[in-house]
Design a protein around this motif. Structure first.
Motif, PDB file in Angstrom:
ATOM      1  N   TRP A  58     -60.212 -15.733  82.350  1.00 49.82           N
ATOM      2  CA  TRP A  58     -59.977 -16.284  83.688  1.00 49.82           C
ATOM      3  C   TRP A  58     -59.045 -15.372  84.468  1.00 49.82           C
ATOM      4  CZ3 TRP A  58     -58.690 -22.232  83.051  1.00 49.82           C
ATOM      5  CH2 TRP A  58     -59.783 -22.859  82.424  1.00 49.82           C
ATOM      6  N   ARG A  80     -47.635 -35.199  94.446  1.00 53.02           N
ATOM      7  CA  ARG A  80     -48.822 -35.790  93.832  1.00 53.02           C
ATOM      8  C   ARG A  80     -49.217 -37.118  94.494  1.00 53.02           C
ATOM      9  NH1 ARG A  80     -47.323 -35.323  87.444  1.00 53.02           N
ATOM     10  NH2 ARG A  80     -46.414 -33.239  87.546  1.00 53.02           N
ATOM     11  N   ASN A 105     -56.442 -26.963  84.582  1.00 52.62           N
ATOM     12  CA  ASN A 105     -57.538 -26.564  85.451  1.00 52.62           C
ATOM     13  C   ASN A 105     -58.654 -27.601  85.470  1.00 52.62           C
ATOM     14  OD1 ASN A 105     -59.863 -24.741  86.414  1.00 52.62           O
ATOM     15  ND2 ASN A 105     -57.946 -23.654  86.807  1.00 52.62           N
ATOM     16  N   ASP A 165     -64.825 -29.894  97.357  1.00 51.16           N
ATOM     17  CA  ASP A 165     -64.253 -30.435  96.121  1.00 51.16           C
ATOM     18  C   ASP A 165     -62.740 -30.287  96.209  1.00 51.16           C
ATOM     19  OD1 ASP A 165     -63.640 -30.694  93.131  1.00 51.16           O
ATOM     20  OD2 ASP A 165     -65.798 -31.022  93.173  1.00 51.16           O
ATOM     21  N   TYR A 166     -62.083 -30.424  95.103  1.00 47.65           N
ATOM     22  CA  TYR A 166     -60.626 -30.279  95.006  1.00 47.65           C
ATOM     23  C   TYR A 166     -60.211 -28.973  95.671  1.00 47.65           C
ATOM     24  CZ  TYR A 166     -56.186 -30.837  92.448  1.00 47.65           C
ATOM     25  OH  TYR A 166     -54.876 -31.019  92.088  1.00 47.65           O
ATOM     26  N   LYS A 185     -41.634 -30.066  84.449  1.00 43.68           N
ATOM     27  CA  LYS A 185     -41.542 -28.607  84.498  1.00 43.68           C
ATOM     28  C   LYS A 185     -41.615 -28.138  85.944  1.00 43.68           C
ATOM     29  CE  LYS A 185     -46.445 -28.178  83.665  1.00 43.68           C
ATOM     30  NZ  LYS A 185     -47.571 -27.643  82.960  1.00 43.68           N
ATOM     31  N   GLY A 217     -56.324 -32.926  96.654  1.00 44.57           N
ATOM     32  CA  GLY A 217     -57.263 -32.991  95.535  1.00 44.57           C
ATOM     33  C   GLY A 217     -58.590 -33.648  95.856  1.00 44.57           C
ATOM     34  N   GLN A 218     -58.688 -34.282  97.023  1.00 43.44           N
ATOM     35  CA  GLN A 218     -59.974 -34.836  97.439  1.00 43.44           C
ATOM     36  C   GLN A 218     -60.701 -33.907  98.395  1.00 43.44           C
ATOM     37  OE1 GLN A 218     -61.510 -37.802  96.496  1.00 43.44           O
ATOM     38  NE2 GLN A 218     -59.920 -37.869  94.932  1.00 43.44           N
ATOM     39  N   VAL A 264     -62.229 -25.773  94.284  1.00 41.89           N
ATOM     40  CA  VAL A 264     -62.375 -25.397  92.887  1.00 41.89           C
ATOM     41  C   VAL A 264     -63.811 -25.028  92.532  1.00 41.89           C
ATOM     42  CG1 VAL A 264     -62.736 -27.741  92.018  1.00 41.89           C
ATOM     43  CG2 VAL A 264     -61.607 -26.060  90.560  1.00 41.89           C
ATOM     44  N   ASP A 276     -45.521 -33.409  81.395  1.00 41.42           N
ATOM     45  CA  ASP A 276     -45.733 -34.603  82.225  1.00 41.42           C
ATOM     46  C   ASP A 276     -47.019 -34.511  83.016  1.00 41.42           C
ATOM     47  OD1 ASP A 276     -44.566 -32.637  84.050  1.00 41.42           O
ATOM     48  OD2 ASP A 276     -44.437 -34.298  85.471  1.00 41.42           O
ATOM     49  N   GLU A 277     -47.392 -33.296  83.403  1.00 41.79           N
ATOM     50  CA  GLU A 277     -48.588 -33.144  84.212  1.00 41.79           C
ATOM     51  C   GLU A 277     -49.847 -33.448  83.393  1.00 41.79           C
ATOM     52  OE1 GLU A 277     -48.136 -29.535  86.263  1.00 41.79           O
ATOM     53  OE2 GLU A 277     -49.554 -30.096  87.836  1.00 41.79           O
ATOM     54  N   ILE A 315     -65.146 -24.123  76.979  1.00 41.89           N
ATOM     55  CA  ILE A 315     -64.127 -23.159  77.380  1.00 41.89           C
ATOM     56  C   ILE A 315     -63.474 -22.616  76.113  1.00 41.89           C
ATOM     57  CG2 ILE A 315     -61.940 -22.868  78.589  1.00 41.89           C
ATOM     58  CD1 ILE A 315     -62.873 -25.407  80.231  1.00 41.89           C
ATOM     59  N   ILE A 324     -52.412 -26.481  78.029  1.00 39.40           N
ATOM     60  CA  ILE A 324     -51.818 -26.859  79.311  1.00 39.40           C
ATOM     61  C   ILE A 324     -52.554 -26.151  80.444  1.00 39.40           C
ATOM     62  CG2 ILE A 324     -49.728 -26.669  80.726  1.00 39.40           C
ATOM     63  CD1 ILE A 324     -48.120 -27.069  78.155  1.00 39.40           C
ATOM     64  N   ARG A 325     -52.843 -24.885  80.223  1.00 32.26           N
ATOM     65  CA  ARG A 325     -53.525 -24.089  81.241  1.00 32.26           C
ATOM     66  C   ARG A 325     -54.944 -24.607  81.474  1.00 32.26           C
ATOM     67  NH1 ARG A 325     -55.435 -19.272  80.799  1.00 32.26           N
ATOM     68  NH2 ARG A 325     -55.233 -19.352  78.540  1.00 32.26           N
ATOM     69  N   VAL A 326     -55.687 -24.774  80.373  1.00 36.48           N
ATOM     70  CA  VAL A 326     -57.100 -25.145  80.510  1.00 36.48           C
ATOM     71  C   VAL A 326     -57.238 -26.582  81.020  1.00 36.48           C
ATOM     72  CG1 VAL A 326     -59.252 -25.512  79.262  1.00 36.48           C
ATOM     73  CG2 VAL A 326     -57.873 -23.487  78.788  1.00 36.48           C
ATOM     74  N   MET A 385     -58.433 -30.706  85.318  1.00 39.56           N
ATOM     75  CA  MET A 385     -58.159 -31.906  86.106  1.00 39.56           C
ATOM     76  C   MET A 385     -58.360 -31.663  87.594  1.00 39.56           C
ATOM     77  SD  MET A 385     -54.094 -32.172  85.611  1.00 39.56           S
ATOM     78  CE  MET A 385     -52.955 -31.403  86.737  1.00 39.56           C
ATOM     79  N   LYS A 386     -58.535 -30.409  87.968  1.00 44.30           N
ATOM     80  CA  LYS A 386     -58.795 -30.124  89.377  1.00 44.30           C
ATOM     81  C   LYS A 386     -60.283 -30.242  89.669  1.00 44.30           C
ATOM     82  CE  LYS A 386     -54.863 -27.061  89.847  1.00 44.30           C
ATOM     83  NZ  LYS A 386     -54.470 -25.663  89.801  1.00 44.30           N
ATOM     84  N   ARG A 387     -60.794 -31.426  89.524  1.00 44.58           N
ATOM     85  CA  ARG A 387     -62.191 -31.697  89.857  1.00 44.58           C
ATOM     86  C   ARG A 387     -62.218 -33.052  90.506  1.00 44.58           C
ATOM     87  NH1 ARG A 387     -66.090 -27.651  87.855  1.00 44.58           N
ATOM     88  NH2 ARG A 387     -64.612 -26.275  86.849  1.00 44.58           N
ATOM     89  N   ARG A 388     -63.065 -33.200  91.480  1.00 47.79           N
ATOM     90  CA  ARG A 388     -63.200 -34.524  92.062  1.00 47.79           C
ATOM     91  C   ARG A 388     -63.928 -35.448  91.088  1.00 47.79           C
ATOM     92  NH1 ARG A 388     -64.143 -34.276  98.334  1.00 47.79           N
ATOM     93  NH2 ARG A 388     -66.253 -33.803  97.693  1.00 47.79           N
ATOM     94  N   ASP A 389     -64.997 -34.906  90.469  1.00 42.81           N
ATOM     95  CA  ASP A 389     -65.667 -35.669  89.413  1.00 42.81           C
ATOM     96  C   ASP A 389     -65.010 -35.284  88.117  1.00 42.81           C
ATOM     97  OD1 ASP A 389     -67.502 -36.532  91.297  1.00 42.81           O
ATOM     98  OD2 ASP A 389     -68.636 -34.675  91.044  1.00 42.81           O
ATOM     99  N   GLU A 434     -56.405 -15.777  87.003  1.00 43.05           N
ATOM    100  CA  GLU A 434     -55.679 -16.930  87.536  1.00 43.05           C
ATOM    101  C   GLU A 434     -54.682 -16.599  88.635  1.00 43.05           C
ATOM    102  OE1 GLU A 434     -54.679 -20.229  84.555  1.00 43.05           O
ATOM    103  OE2 GLU A 434     -54.729 -18.430  83.328  1.00 43.05           O
TER     104      GLU A 434
END
Lengths: 346, 451
Positions: free
Chosen positions: A109, A292, B82, A23-24, A229, A336-337, A42, B114-115, B54, B77-79, B84-88, A111
């Motif tokens: 979490w 990115r 995180n 995964d990512y 940022k 990310g892939q 991930v 922006d992210e 979550i 922003i934190r959650v 968005m870090k998924r392939r699906d 982190e």
């Protein structure tokens, strides 16, 4: 998958090998003196790739419920630590991927992880708490007095840790537990890096600026004007150059002489989307940046922060981490892939 | 990445006990085929097996410049960073806030970071209102007022626990505070999922595509009564009232629930826009037409309504039934017992409220001088941005063949060119929701921007 093997890197980046994780990919680090590249995804999978051939040596899956959030190799290269959404920190053997020790810090979490330079201590964050463990994962110290979720940790000395959260950076002596310094600034600090001598503290801020302090003189400065940022920061081995993201351009501040106050930083332009990872080569003024847009670029820098590209390559998705082999002669990146690439650097 | 590829995010706000958790669970149950992530506040209690849940502390981060429009929610922003870090990727994200949350920083997070903004699109803010308790809360707390002011949809919940008059009154109060939001009534948070999800409320093109105006209509009628009638002839009887005439539209097959009444109202708004037909006492009222009842004669006046098949008849009247003592009888019946109402509701404010927070609209024909407009809006947002919660609008710029659309959250402002005006009449519409808005001054200043 096939396109991953067709990467045609340019310049100093010479074709190495490529691979794939499930995964990512969120972390990649070299272990065992550069013989092995560890990549965490991930979903909680970790693969050990042979550093030269890219062959998978061992493979772990589902090691953290929810998600793997971070992975750090011990300075001696034989152990690595992982942490995730399940609140656990786990130590593993780099040779075979066997679990060595583990500790649950809480329900939040975990982190961030950071090994002290000597490898004696492992620091971890769990929501608003910071824990320091020994190399057997036994808790030796904790701090619960942070007003918000901890956004970054770094070791300033082998027995002193810096903790960044909303509005401040605090320093603690982990042997006696004392608060040794508090640097305050009203803003959300999203990233932090210390110069190798521990004197300069640089933080990326949510308001698109980089704030830094010199601990010895108490002097602080703010570098603003970033379009995004600055989540990614990197110091070179000499503590002269601070590379920062927060844009498509890498901005490099030089601490030479009286700088960087009053000087113009170097602008490294080649990426078409914002920077997503940065790493300086060990003992050299070479920087690797990932963005990115999937591009990875290696740069040669001068001590004033100016420089140019020496090599570039393209991955398929957002570059989530770049990592130099300890000898500085190979570079790895993950995306990310789940793509993994390693290049020889000439 | 364009908005279509971004993961939509809906924010659910509302005071404790307003029904947020019930609505969340309803959405998760009805949308069970989708991958929905729920970010709950620390007090949330959604069942964990219903998808990814979550928990996050609400961490409001102000910036060093002290600007409130730069204030964001660090936990989100934190959650989200995180997630968005998924392939699906997830299909949808729901964010439930506590009753004490300020919706501003939540919304601003999607524009300021922006992210997050590159991966997620704020779809809409849904505010649940407890019909039984909101009246007191609105007076007492800034948070509940701001949650109403920021909303794209206000779900007026627990309507079964209060009288229909007080709901009507509450609705008019909420509507005055926020004329941009769609108001939906519900019991036990039972609302169709499509009324709260996929609104595209922050996507200017999409929002205008679905609804050609940012304003909820102001109804030209004050009252609706629904009667269940067998075939036959009926007498509509009116006593002397405040006016010598009154507009009315009669609708056949009128449903009695809130949605049906609202649909009927939307339809009647358009009938009301047509010229009216004068009807004298004794004459029949045609169904589906805008009629003007002539009421200048003294004493009770009677109009005829004819019903061919069993039907529910809805009357949308310009004034309330009370003002004219409106009654419906069977024609020729021996006993003069009025036919009971199956349902009724009122549509406009029965009296003015003095809430600090209100909404105003500027609607003008003509072309705007862009330089003057920019200068005015910059000044307005710099001086009053803190008090302006949301704004939306479209303007006709002199010399431009395309419409300009814009929106804002506090001082954040986003404008873009939209579609060609073509044959449609060029006009301007600006809606502001804010605290202590100087309506007169803002209208004057806008007029000064017109060519």
């Amino acid at each position: 998958m096939s396109e991953l093997t067709d990467i045609t890197p340019k310049g100093a980046l010479r074709k190495g090998w490529s691979g794939l994780v499930d995964d990512y990919a969120i972390a990649c680090e070299w272990a065992l003196g550069g013989d092995v590249l560890l990549v965490g995804d991930v979903l909680g999978g970790v693969r050990a790739f042979d550093g030269k051939s890219g062959k998978v040596i061992w493979h772990l899956t589902d090691i953290h419920d929810g998600a793997l959030l971070t992975m750090r190799v011990h300075p001696d290269g034989a152990l690595f630590a992982t942490a995730g959404q399940d609140g656990y920190v786990v130590l593993w053997d780099c040779r075979d991927g066997k679990q060595v020790a583990g500790l649950r810090l809480g329900s939040g979490w975990v982190e961030h992880l950071s090994w002290s330079d000597s490898g004696s201590w492992l620091a971890a964050t769990c929501s608003r708490d910071v824990f320091v463990m020994d190399a057997e994962c036994a808790e030796v110290w904790r701090s619960k007095d942070h007003p918000s979720t901890v956004s970054a940790i770094a070791w300033s000395r082998d027995d002193e840790i810096a903790v960044a959260c909303y509005g401040r950076v605090t320093f603690y002596d982990v042997v006696n537990g004392d608060l040794s310094q508090k640097l305050e600034w009203r803003g959300s600090l999203v990233s932090m890096i210390l110069s190798p001598d521990g004197d300069i503290v640089a933080c990326g801020s949510q308001d698109n600026s980089v704030h830094f302090w010199r601990r010895s003189t108490g002097q602080d400065s703010m570098m603003s004007g970033y379009p995004g940022k600055p989540s990614n920061l990197a110091f070179d081995h000499s503590g002269t150059l601070l590379a920062t993201g927060g844009a498509e351009t890498v901005t490099v501040w030089s601490f030479e002489g009286d700088g960087p106050e009053g000087t113009s930083p170097g602008h490294l332009e080649l990426h078409t989307k914002p920077i997503s990872s940065l790493a300086f080569a060990p003992r050299a003024s070479r920087l690797a940046s990932g963005a990115r847009d999937g591009s990875v670029v290696a740069w040669a820098l001068k001590s004033d922060g100016q420089g140019g590209p020496i090599g570039a390559a393209l991955m398929t998705d957002r570059v989530s981490a770049v990592s130099w082999r300890p000898d500085g002669r190979a570079l790895a990146a993950v995306d990310g892939q789940g793509g993994v690439c390693a290049w020889r650097v000439s | 990445m364009n908005n279509n590829e971004k993961v939509p995010v809906t924010i659910l706000t509302g005071f404790l006990g307003s029904g947020k958790t019930t609505l969340l669970n309803r959405i998760l149950t009805e949308e069970h085929g989708k991958r929905i992530a729920v970010i709950e506040n620390e007090f949330g209690e959604v069942g964990i097996d219903q998808g990814l849940v979550i928990n996050a502390d609400e961490e409001v981060f102000e910036m060093s410049n002290g600007c409130i429009c730069c204030t964001v929610r660090g936990d989100l922003i934190r959650v989200l960073g995180n997630l968005m870090k998924r392939r699906d990727k997830f299909d949808y994200v729901l964010v439930e806030t506590t009753g004490l949350a300020d919706p501003g920083p939540v919304a601003q997070t999607f524009f300021m970071d922006d992210e997050i903004g590159s991966e997620f699109a704020l779809d809409g803010i849904v505010t649940l209102v407890d019909a039984a308790h909101i009246d007191q809360q609105l007076g007492r707390s800034d948070e509940s007022t701001e949650q109403v002011a920021f909303a794209d949809v206000i779900v007026l919940n627990k309507t079964d626990l209060v009288s229909s008059e007080s709901i009507d009154e509450l609705e008019s109060r909420l509507r005055e505070m926020n004329r941009m939001a769609r108001l939906v009534r519900s019991e036990r948070a039972k609302v169709p999922v499509e009324t709260v999800l996929n609104l595209g409320a922050f996507d200017l093109d999409q929002a205008l595509e679905r609804r050609p105006t940012f304003l909820e209509p102001e109804y030209p009628f004050e009252w609706t009564g629904v009667y269940s009638l067998e075939p036959g002839r009926y007498e509509l009887s009116l006593d002397d009232g405040p006016d010598p005439n009154m507009s009315l539209v009669a609708v056949m097959d009128q449903g009695t629930d809130d949605e049906a009444l609202r649909d009927g109202a939307e339809w009647c708004v358009r009938r009301y826009a047509e010229p009216s037909k004068a009807i004298a006492p004794g004459d029949a009222i045609p169904a589906g037409e805008h009629v003007d009842l002539q009421l200048s004669a003294e004493g009770r006046k009677v109009f005829i309504l004819e019903v061919d098949v069993p039907s529910k008849l809805g009357l949308y009247t310009q004034h309330t039934a009370e003002e004219f003592d409106i009654k419906l009888f069977n024609q020729g019946a021996q006993s003069k017992v009025p036919i009971p109402l199956e349902a009724e509701r009122t549509w406009v404010a029965q009296h003015e409220h003095d809430d600090e927070v209100g909404s105003m609209a500027i609607e003008r024909d003509g072309d705007v001088n862009m330089d003057l407009m920019n200068a005015w809006l910059s000044k307005l947002l710099a001086e009053k941005g803190i008090d302006i919660f949301r704004m939306k609008g479209f303007i006709s710029v002199a010399g431009e063949s395309r419409r300009f659309v814009f929106q804002g959250v506090h001082m954040l402002f986003d404008a873009q060119r939209d579609k060609e005006w073509g044959d449609t009449p060029r006009r301007n519409q600006l809606v502001f929701i804010g605290r202590n808005l100087d309506e007169e001054g803002m209208r004057r200043d806008f007029d000064a921007c017109l060519n």
